[in-house]
Design an enzyme around this catalytic site. Structure first.
Site, mmCIF file in Angstrom:
data_model
loop_
_atom_site.group_PDB
_atom_site.id
_atom_site.type_symbol
_atom_site.label_atom_id
_atom_site.label_comp_id
_atom_site.label_asym_id
_atom_site.label_seq_id
_atom_site.Cartn_x
_atom_site.Cartn_y
_atom_site.Cartn_z
ATOM 1 N N ARG A 30 60.802 35.353 93.708
ATOM 2 C CA ARG A 30 62.117 35.072 93.155
ATOM 3 C C ARG A 30 63.209 34.901 94.199
ATOM 4 N NH1 ARG A 30 64.391 38.638 88.188
ATOM 5 N NH2 ARG A 30 62.227 38.361 87.583
ATOM 6 N N HIS A 76 59.150 28.140 84.844
ATOM 7 C CA HIS A 76 59.982 29.280 85.285
ATOM 8 C C HIS A 76 60.376 30.136 84.075
ATOM 9 C CE1 HIS A 76 62.183 31.165 88.547
ATOM 10 N NE2 HIS A 76 63.259 31.261 87.785
ATOM 11 N N TYR A 120 76.827 19.363 79.153
ATOM 12 C CA TYR A 120 77.775 18.308 79.498
ATOM 13 C C TYR A 120 77.403 17.566 80.777
ATOM 14 C CZ TYR A 120 80.722 20.814 76.153
ATOM 15 O OH TYR A 120 81.207 21.427 75.029
#
Length: 746
Positions: A30, A76, A120
């Site tokens: 990670r 993931h 967006y």
């Protein structure tokens, strides 16, 4: 449950093993990048997913929500926010040496504005990512591993052809360790890699002829060049960076300081903090030379303007900004990465060494696969060329065969029993054929137009090209120099297309030294309201507003502007606050919480007494506690440099109810919650150290406690309010210390 299935273990051992497993998972899977591709797992998976979705640099943008959702579902299995944050950072040109994602929409700003929601924004792979990070994935040059639920395959590492760990740097916090690697210039690191490949014994100093130092996307100036060698040698250290400052002339002979580049560490909220810090310097009268501050930054770049007075010492002012704000800052380097499956702090040479080893590994696998394919092609081509020479016989075999298997058996093994031939000679010649299985299949699939003269000629040319490729690939695989030449040529191509000029200057600069103007010492008035907001005003200002100041403020204390305010609290501690740290100015200014300039915490502590440090030189302090303990302490005991000290020692469950300045010609009056009162001479109070508990001032009844303590001088009439009644202190019966006192009459 069968008792044989119960596993007995020491709880501490189980916790230890579980925590180690968790820590290693965070470290390897990670938080830390892999030294080979310089990517963390979330970055690698996001880029690979975009590659798989076909969101190439020459294709239309796709919604980030689509990318994030697909990455999370396939590769993931963590929060969508972590994936989107990684995607955003890879698209921010002010954070990365080379952006890996081409973002479309609001991806945040250098001033700390966050990116728009993923629904967006849109993104696609950058061209360099496609060409230098994801190329040749189809050539079996890296290992693929099962994803978290074993329904997909994902790359264990990407075939990155540039040292991305140096190019884009890395930041990450794992368990018990953290990585912090600065960004570098693409052209410089490619030159360093080439130098290492030509001479494996090159030193870190030799590599630094090519890599001058970090190259931050925000520019700035690295000012400790001489320390860089040690940092790159060991992989740890501190890089000092300054913003770029220019001085511009303005009409009327005035000047302005313009900051056009900022330290990399100022990205985000650091710019706003810098502006606040400059405002604080002006507010606290550290400088009177700055007239105005404005942030004129735009898409074109950073531009922070400080307008200054005509006669200001510009150099001294710039040095003050370096010293007192984050215009000069340090970047802590800790080049920690996962190498060979374990975290390791790596020096510059070691990182390049790992990168070059990885490139040779990729090239070896690539050219072995290409060689295998060319060898197979050669075998087929040789079969077709041979077939063209005996095409009439092959046609006779095909026409005389009852099945494809019979024809193939004849071509590969010379079996002629099930085939009808026109003559014995044809049969005898057919029995001598020994094509390979692959050649036989190619012959059977060959179309008749391939027998045209030009097609045969093209086949011969193709065969020559195949032989040339085989010779080239074998040369690359068998000779270090040949493989190195191929890798270097590849790097040269990337450098030519993507390298840009260095943004960060590297130099040895003198330590910033500025002469702080001494504050003109004068008496001021400290004002603090009941909400803890404090400020200072000049004496004439206080005199003009005396009535309002006394009415609106809980504490009104005359003090020196160069002194300190001492804050005594119920828990027996004393905090110090510098008067200079408080805003000084207009009477109607709100001020700032006293918490901001001291260790005092208004949410947990209650103020008992305030005084300025001038009292410490000649005064004695009376301490009285809820349980009736009293003592006198010399003021000099509190002349310390620490911001917070223990002002007195308290018994369990006891607390300070009063701290006052005392003299021996005074009387002490102690009043309790149950309205017992005791008056005795101040000279009976023993003088103790601040670390002492003191002596008993009053014997208390059960479930009673001292509530108030008053001082008054003998012969002077003194009246106080206690429990909503007026009490004349000098009319109370004089007794001895450590008495029970008398009950007040109703």
């Amino acid at each position: 449950m069968d008792s044989s299935q119960i596993i007995r273990t020491e709880y501490s051992d189980l916790m230890k093993k579980s925590y180690i497993d968790y820590a290693m998972s965070v470290i390897i899977a990670r938080a830390l990048p892999d030294v080979r591709d310089g990517l963390k797992p979330v970055q690698r998976r996001t880029l690979y997913d975009m590659h798989e979705l076909g969101i190439r640099y020459d294709k239309p943008y796709r919604k980030c929500a689509r990318i994030v959702g697909d990455t999370m579902g396939k590769y993931h299995p963590h929060g969508d926010s972590s994936i989107y944050e990684a995607l955003v950072v890879m698209a921010q040109d002010f954070k990365k040496g080379m952006i890996l994602v081409d973002g479309h929409g609001n991806f945040g700003s250098i001033e700390g504005d966050g990116a728009a929601a993923m629904r967006y924004t849109e993104a696609r792979l950058a061209k360099i990512t496609q060409e230098a990070y994801l190329a040749d994935l189809d050539k079996d040059i890296i290992d693929f591993v099962p994803n978290f639920d074993e329904t997909e395959k994902e790359p264990s590492v990407l075939p990155v052809r540039v040292p991305n760990l140096l190019l884009n740097g890395a930041e990450g916090i794992a368990v018990g360790m953290a990585t912090s690697i600065p960004t570098h210039n693409l052209g410089e690191i490619i030159d360093a890699v080439k130098a290492y490949m030509k001479n494996n014994d090159i030193s870190t100093r030799g590599l630094m002829k090519y890599i001058k130092g970090p190259d931050f996307p925000t520019g700035g100036i690295v000012v400790n060049q001489d320390e860089l060698l040690d940092i790159y040698e060991n992989g740890t250290g501190k890089i000092k960076i300054r913003g770029k400052v220019d001085v511009e002339e303005v009409k009327g002979g005035r000047k302005k300081i313009v900051i056009s580049e900022i330290p990399y560490t100022m990205i985000g909220s650091g710019i706003g903090k810098f502006l606040n810090d400059v405002a604080s310097l002006i507010e606290n009268k550290k400088t009177n030379d700055i007239v105005d501050i404005s942030n004129q930054s735009s898409k074109e770049g950073i531009r922070i303007v400080l307008e200054i007075k005509k006669d200001a010492d510009v150099d001294n002012l710039i040095n003050m900004l370096y010293k007192k704000t984050r215009l000069e800052d340090t970047f802590g380097v800790n080049m920690l990465a996962v190498a060979d499956g374990r975290p390791e702090v790596l020096g510059l040479k070691k990182i390049i060494e790992h990168h070059v080893d990885f490139q040779f590994e990729l090239a070896t696998r690539k050219y072995k696969n290409l060689l295998r394919k060319e060898t197979e092609k050669k075998e087929i081509q040789e079969g077709l060329i041979k077939a063209c020479d005996v095409i009439d016989l092959i046609i006779e075999i095909l026409r005389g065969s009852a099945s494809v298997n019979d024809a193939k058996a004849c071509l590969t093994k010379g079996i002629t029993e099930n085939i009808n031939f026109k003559s014995r000679i044809s049969k005898k010649m057919a029995s001598m054929l020994r094509f390979t299985d692959r050649q036989a299949s190619a012959i059977l699939e060959m179309r008749l137009y391939k027998l045209i003269g030009l097609e045969v000629e093209a086949l011969l040319k193709e065969h020559e090209a195949t032989l040339a490729n085989i010779a080239r690939y074998e040369d690359i695989l068998n000779h270090y120099d040949s493989m190195a030449e191929v890798i270097i040529a590849d790097l040269d191509g990337l450098k030519k297309e993507y390298a840009i000029k260095r943004k960060t200057q590297i130099e040895n600069a003198k330590e910033a030294v500025f002469e702080e103007k001494k504050t003109e010492e004068q008496e001021v008035v400290f004002l603090m309201d009941r909400f803890g907001y404090a400020k200072t005003v000049e004496i004439p200002v206080y005199e003009r507003n005396k009535e309002a100041a006394d009415k609106e403020n809980k504490y009104v204390i005359h003090c020196m502007n160069t002194g300190r305010m001492m804050i005594f609290t119920r828990d027996g501690r004393m905090h110090q606050a510098k008067i200079q740290d408080l805003p000084a100015g207009k009477f109607r200014d709100k001020g700032i919480p006293i918490d901001n300039v001291s260790n005092f915490d208004s949410t947990k502590e209650e103020i008992v007494f305030l005084c300025d440090d001038r009292q410490l030189y000649f005064a004695k302090f009376l301490f009285a506690t809820k349980q009736g303990m009293v003592k006198k302490v010399e003021g000099s005991e509190f002349q310390v440099s620490k911001r917070t000290i223990a002002a007195t020692k308290l018994a369990p469950d006891d607390e300070v109810v009063s701290v006052q300045i005392i003299s021996d010609n005074q009387n002490v009056v102690m009043m309790t919650e149950n309205e017992y009162v005791l008056r005795f001479p101040a000279e009976e109070v023993s003088e103790k150290k601040k670390s002492a508990v003191g002596v008993r001032g009053m014997k208390l009844q059960k479930k009673d406690a001292v509530e108030s303590v008053f001082l008054f001088e003998e012969g002077a009439e003194s009246k106080v309010m206690f429990h909503d009644r007026e009490v004349t202190l000098n009319r109370l019966k004089l007794a001895k210390r450590d008495g029970t006192g008398t009950k007040m009459r109703k």
